[in-house]
Design a protein around this motif. Structure first.
Motif, short mmCIF file in Angstrom:
data_model
loop_
_atom_site.label_atom_id
_atom_site.label_comp_id
_atom_site.label_asym_id
_atom_site.label_seq_id
_atom_site.Cartn_x
_atom_site.Cartn_y
_atom_site.Cartn_z
N GLN A 158 -7.65 0.54 1.22
CA GLN A 158 -6.93 -0.04 0.08
C GLN A 158 -6.79 -1.54 0.23
O GLN A 158 -6.96 -2.29 -0.74
N ARG A 159 -6.46 -2.01 1.44
CA ARG A 159 -6.34 -3.46 1.67
C ARG A 159 -7.68 -4.16 1.43
O ARG A 159 -7.74 -5.22 0.82
N ILE A 195 0.86 -1.19 0.00
CA ILE A 195 0.00 0.00 0.00
C ILE A 195 0.89 1.24 0.00
O ILE A 195 1.82 1.34 0.80
N ALA A 197 -5.03 3.18 4.16
CA ALA A 197 -4.38 1.88 3.94
C ALA A 197 -5.38 0.74 4.16
O ALA A 197 -5.40 -0.22 3.40
N GLN A 229 -8.30 -4.26 -2.31
CA GLN A 229 -7.45 -5.28 -2.95
C GLN A 229 -8.00 -6.68 -2.70
O GLN A 229 -8.04 -7.50 -3.61
N ARG A 238 1.05 4.89 0.99
CA ARG A 238 0.30 5.81 1.86
C ARG A 238 0.41 7.23 1.33
O ARG A 238 1.42 7.62 0.76
#
Length: 117
Positions: free
Chosen positions: A76-77, A41, A73, A80, A43
């Protein structure tokens, strides 16, 4: 050797199904790897954080920036993981459709070859 239209069709369907199955397998493995080992990720920087603080250019503390970066983050995780699961499901479905299609048409080809010999 002369092929009829039906034989040509069966061979073309077998070829297309096999190519799609290979594609589904390769991309399914890539999706599984992405699920197990996600990309790092990136940041946002402090400058991006200040921009997000508002159009008046307000400042945010380091703690607020760290909390915002952590939220970013985590989002984003989660994205994903969602995307990897979606890709994995798509490619497993592709395999579940193409392999029986290939098997059906390949059996027809083999049956016709046995009958001809």
């Amino acid at each position: 050797m002369s092929w009829s239209a039906r034989e040509t069709y069966d061979y073309l369907v077998c070829f297309a199904a096999l190519m799609l199955a290979v594609l589904g397998l390769v991309q399914g493995v890539e999706a599984a790897i992405d699920l197990g080992v996600p990309e790092p990720i990136t940041r946002p920087s402090m400058v991006e954080m200040r921009h997000r603080a508002g159009p008046e250019g307000g400042t945010i503390s380091r703690e607020e920036a760290a909390a915002e970066a952590e939220r970013f983050a985590a989002e984003q995780r989660a994205w994903q993981r969602h995307r990897a699961l979606e890709r994995l499901a798509t490619h497993v479905t592709l395999l579940l459709v193409t392999l029986p299609l290939f098997a059906f048409h390949w059996r027809r080809v083999r049956r016709r070859e046995r009958a001809a010999s």
